[in-house]
Design an enzyme around this catalytic site. Structure first.
Site, PDB file in Angstrom:
ATOM      1  N   GLU A  58     -10.238 -10.857  20.498  1.00  0.00           N
ATOM      2  CA  GLU A  58     -10.529 -11.388  21.832  1.00  0.00           C
ATOM      3  C   GLU A  58     -11.677 -10.676  22.534  1.00  0.00           C
ATOM      4  OE1 GLU A  58      -7.700 -12.361  25.617  1.00  0.00           O
ATOM      5  OE2 GLU A  58      -6.833 -11.617  23.782  1.00  0.00           O
TER       6      GLU A  58
ATOM      7  N   SER B 293       1.005 -11.152  25.028  1.00  0.00           N
ATOM      8  CA  SER B 293       0.725  -9.820  25.593  1.00  0.00           C
ATOM      9  C   SER B 293      -0.691  -9.335  25.279  1.00  0.00           C
ATOM     10  CB  SER B 293       1.759  -8.813  25.118  1.00  0.00           C
ATOM     11  OG  SER B 293       2.843  -8.844  26.006  1.00  0.00           O
ATOM     12  N   ARG B 294      -0.882  -8.821  24.074  1.00  0.00           N
ATOM     13  CA  ARG B 294      -2.207  -8.380  23.655  1.00  0.00           C
ATOM     14  C   ARG B 294      -2.341  -8.595  22.150  1.00  0.00           C
ATOM     15  NH1 ARG B 294      -3.287  -8.694  28.112  1.00  0.00           N
ATOM     16  NH2 ARG B 294      -4.249  -7.207  29.539  1.00  0.00           N
TER      17      ARG B 294
ATOM     18  N   LYS C 159       8.261  -6.871  33.812  1.00  0.00           N
ATOM     19  CA  LYS C 159       8.268  -8.024  34.730  1.00  0.00           C
ATOM     20  C   LYS C 159       8.206  -9.356  33.970  1.00  0.00           C
ATOM     21  CE  LYS C 159       5.045  -5.772  36.972  1.00  0.00           C
ATOM     22  NZ  LYS C 159       5.372  -4.414  36.558  1.00  0.00           N
TER      23      LYS C 159
ATOM     24  N   PRO D  93       3.144  -3.833  26.769  1.00  0.00           N
ATOM     25  CA  PRO D  93       1.701  -3.570  26.820  1.00  0.00           C
ATOM     26  C   PRO D  93       1.229  -3.007  25.484  1.00  0.00           C
ATOM     27  CG  PRO D  93       2.913  -1.888  28.030  1.00  0.00           C
ATOM     28  CD  PRO D  93       3.930  -2.860  27.543  1.00  0.00           C
TER      29      PRO D  93
ATOM     30  N   ASN E  51       2.056   1.416  19.761  1.00  0.00           N
ATOM     31  CA  ASN E  51       2.572   0.128  19.261  1.00  0.00           C
ATOM     32  C   ASN E  51       1.465  -0.797  18.729  1.00  0.00           C
ATOM     33  OD1 ASN E  51       1.434  -1.064  21.506  1.00  0.00           O
ATOM     34  ND2 ASN E  51       3.357  -1.260  22.617  1.00  0.00           N
TER      35      ASN E  51
ATOM     36  N   ASP F  36      -1.363 -16.570  22.628  1.00  0.00           N
ATOM     37  CA  ASP F  36      -2.288 -16.718  23.756  1.00  0.00           C
ATOM     38  C   ASP F  36      -3.320 -15.594  23.729  1.00  0.00           C
ATOM     39  OD1 ASP F  36      -3.233 -17.910  26.157  1.00  0.00           O
ATOM     40  OD2 ASP F  36      -2.240 -16.355  27.330  1.00  0.00           O
TER      41      ASP F  36
ATOM     42  N   HIS G 200      -6.047 -16.905  26.125  1.00  0.00           N
ATOM     43  CA  HIS G 200      -5.571 -15.984  27.169  1.00  0.00           C
ATOM     44  C   HIS G 200      -5.467 -16.692  28.533  1.00  0.00           C
ATOM     45  CE1 HIS G 200      -5.243 -11.443  27.937  1.00  0.00           C
ATOM     46  NE2 HIS G 200      -4.573 -12.095  28.859  1.00  0.00           N
TER      47      HIS G 200
HETATM   48  P1  NAD Z   1       5.462  -4.263  32.605  1.00  0.00           P
HETATM   49  O1  NAD Z   1       4.775  -2.950  32.679  1.00  0.00           O
HETATM   50  O2  NAD Z   1       6.198  -4.782  33.794  1.00  0.00           O
HETATM   51  O3  NAD Z   1       6.499  -4.276  31.384  1.00  0.00           O
HETATM   52  C1  NAD Z   1       6.206  -3.787  30.111  1.00  0.00           C
HETATM   53  C2  NAD Z   1       7.523  -3.394  29.465  1.00  0.00           C
HETATM   54  O4  NAD Z   1       7.248  -3.091  28.089  1.00  0.00           O
HETATM   55  C3  NAD Z   1       8.149  -2.139  30.073  1.00  0.00           C
HETATM   56  O5  NAD Z   1       9.505  -2.403  30.371  1.00  0.00           O
HETATM   57  C4  NAD Z   1       8.016  -1.078  28.982  1.00  0.00           C
HETATM   58  O6  NAD Z   1       9.086  -0.142  28.966  1.00  0.00           O
HETATM   59  C5  NAD Z   1       8.033  -1.945  27.734  1.00  0.00           C
HETATM   60  N1  NAD Z   1       7.442  -1.329  26.546  1.00  0.00           N
HETATM   61  C6  NAD Z   1       6.391  -0.497  26.448  1.00  0.00           C
HETATM   62  N2  NAD Z   1       6.141  -0.205  25.162  1.00  0.00           N
HETATM   63  C7  NAD Z   1       7.071  -0.864  24.426  1.00  0.00           C
HETATM   64  C8  NAD Z   1       7.340  -0.963  23.038  1.00  0.00           C
HETATM   65  N3  NAD Z   1       6.597  -0.329  22.136  1.00  0.00           N
HETATM   66  N4  NAD Z   1       8.371  -1.750  22.654  1.00  0.00           N
HETATM   67  C9  NAD Z   1       9.128  -2.403  23.548  1.00  0.00           C
HETATM   68  N5  NAD Z   1       8.922  -2.360  24.873  1.00  0.00           N
HETATM   69  C10 NAD Z   1       7.907  -1.584  25.302  1.00  0.00           C
HETATM   70  O7  NAD Z   1       4.337  -5.293  32.141  1.00  0.00           O
HETATM   71  P2  NAD Z   1       4.298  -6.870  32.383  1.00  0.00           P
HETATM   72  O8  NAD Z   1       3.718  -7.163  33.712  1.00  0.00           O
HETATM   73  O9  NAD Z   1       5.614  -7.452  32.013  1.00  0.00           O
HETATM   74  O10 NAD Z   1       3.185  -7.297  31.319  1.00  0.00           O
HETATM   75  C11 NAD Z   1       3.389  -7.136  29.940  1.00  0.00           C
HETATM   76  C12 NAD Z   1       2.084  -7.394  29.219  1.00  0.00           C
HETATM   77  O11 NAD Z   1       1.737  -8.770  29.318  1.00  0.00           O
HETATM   78  C13 NAD Z   1       0.857  -6.686  29.828  1.00  0.00           C
HETATM   79  O12 NAD Z   1       0.760  -5.358  29.380  1.00  0.00           O
HETATM   80  C14 NAD Z   1      -0.274  -7.512  29.316  1.00  0.00           C
HETATM   81  O13 NAD Z   1      -0.673  -6.993  28.062  1.00  0.00           O
HETATM   82  C15 NAD Z   1       0.349  -8.903  29.118  1.00  0.00           C
HETATM   83  N6  NAD Z   1      -0.169  -9.917  30.044  1.00  0.00           N
HETATM   84  C16 NAD Z   1      -0.668 -11.069  29.538  1.00  0.00           C
HETATM   85  C17 NAD Z   1      -1.138 -12.067  30.382  1.00  0.00           C
HETATM   86  C18 NAD Z   1      -1.679 -13.365  29.857  1.00  0.00           C
HETATM   87  O14 NAD Z   1      -2.345 -14.087  30.610  1.00  0.00           O
HETATM   88  N7  NAD Z   1      -1.408 -13.728  28.637  1.00  0.00           N
HETATM   89  C19 NAD Z   1      -1.096 -11.864  31.760  1.00  0.00           C
HETATM   90  C20 NAD Z   1      -0.558 -10.675  32.242  1.00  0.00           C
HETATM   91  C21 NAD Z   1      -0.096  -9.710  31.386  1.00  0.00           C
END
Ligand code: NAD
Length: 328
Positions: free
Chosen positions: A262, A232-233, A155, A205, A210, A257, A294
């Site tokens: 963290e 992301s993380r 997403k 994620p 990873n 971020d 974050h």
């Molecule tokens: P999502 O589940 O919609 O999408 C994650 C995508 O990553 C999926 O398409 C999956 O196939 C892909 N993926 C998994 N492992 C992978 C890898 N090793 N290499 C490449 N692609 C891989 O998740 P999302 O809602 O897009 O969120 C992504 C991440 O963003 C969350 O897991 C979270 O860690 C982070 N996040 C951060 C904040 C923030 O405030 N900074 C807020 C929300 C989420």
């Protein structure tokens, strides 16, 4: 049902109180303290707790929660790498999350970080406040016609590809599950993404496989002068290796971020001893690095969506319904 909220900030309280009015079945109790094995043991008369990305939702915490009669953990975030799902299942605790509240909030922030480090906005801001209007050292690069490499096109990653496309960038991506809707994105393997991208943004994620995806080996495959953004993380990047890469002038800029330390709350605790030795503090010493705490998710739209989904999750649990937001 009473829900005890951990690590509650004022903005959480305000939004949950507003949205909570629609759910008279739920009594919301707000604690500022973070969830940990110790604080979990103070929960009384709550069937549910609400936790966040910074919370310790490991085995010991879950055991303490189980002993207090907690049956539901509501994560008010999408990532759940800090939750021991096996232990939760063993203790009969259901875990639910908010899978996608406002992907644009995080993607827009990722581009914000990319622009800020690229155009040295963080430096310019401080200079001008000191009455220094010099432009020396503030030269950036055009993103237009450059290549953006997006790792993970779920997403948030998909929203980031749309933003980069709007900037006139060539967008390439790596994901095990390519998104067919992104017809302007060229999916490539990881090595090609690393070698071709001028901007690399992480949107996958954190998983066991990873952890430390960005390390010396992958950094060495990147173009010189690349801009790296991580919203992301923290665990996706091996910080010591990133510091080596920055020292070797691999990066034009780095925008983070999220950072590895963290969950230790190094900065909130402000223990000088920890700060001095923290890799995060070492990272902060580089002028081409921006770190924020974050806040990618932190928009009014996202906060309302998080509250709505979290309280809907609680109601689904009460009614015994399946929502697709449960993790176990
Ligand atoms: P999502 O589940 O919609 O999408 C994650 C995508 O990553 C999926 O398409 C999956 O196939 C892909 N993926 C998994 N492992 C992978 C890898 N090793 N290499 C490449 N692609 C891989 O998740 P999302 O809602 O897009 O969120 C992504 C991440 O963003 C969350 O897991 C979270 O860690 C982070 N996040 C951060 C904040 C923030 O405030 N900074 C807020 C929300 C989420």
């Amino acid at each position: 049902m009473r829900i005890t909220f951990f690590a509650t900030k004022q903005y959480d309280k305000e939004t949950f109180a507003k949205i909570g009015k629609q759910y008279p079945e739920l009594e919301l109790e707000y604690w500022e303290t973070e969830l940990s094995p110790r604080t979990a043991s103070y929960v009384t008369d709550s069937e549910a707790v609400c936790a966040f990305v910074s919370s310790d939702v490991g085995e010991k915490t879950l055991k303490a929660l189980k002993d207090k009669g907690v049956k539901l953990v509501l994560m008010r975030c999408s990532g759940f790498n800090n939750v021991d799902l096996d232990a939760a299942t063993r203790y009969g605790i259901r875990v639910m999350r908010v899978p996608g509240y406002s992907p644009e909030a995080v993607a827009e922030y990722a581009m914000g970080l990319a622009l800020a480090v690229n155009r040295r906005i963080h430096k310019a801001y401080i200079r001008v406040r000191e009455n220094n209007f010099s432009l020396q050292g503030l030269t950036g690069v055009n993103f237009y016609k450059k290549t953006a490499g997006i790792i993970g096109t779920g997403k948030i990653g998909a929203a980031m590809t749309r933003i980069c496309h709007g900037f006139g960038m060539k967008v390439i991506a790596y994901d095990k599950y390519p998104n067919p809707e992104l017809d302007f994105v060229q999916y490539v393997d990881m090595d090609e993404l690393l070698a071709s991208s001028d901007l690399i943004s992480l949107h996958c994620p954190l998983t066991d496989s990873n952890h430390h995806l960005i390390n010396l080996e992958t950094i060495n495959k990147m173009k010189d002068g690349v801009i790296l953004v991580n919203t992301s993380r923290g665990g996706l990047i091996k910080t010591d290796d990133l510091i080596t890469g920055i020292r070797e002038k691999k990066f034009f800029g780095v925008g983070l971020d999220v950072y590895e330390e963290e969950t230790n709350n190094v900065f909130e605790n402000r223990e000088d001893e920890i700060l001095m030795h923290s890799t995060t503090a070492r990272l902060l010493s580089f002028p081409n690095v921006i770190i924020t705490s974050h806040q990618g998710f932190l928009t009014d739209t996202a906060l309302e969506a998080i509250s709505e989904v979290t309280l809907n999750n609680a109601m689904a649990y009460l009614r015994g319904e399946k929502k697709g937001t449960e993790l176990n």
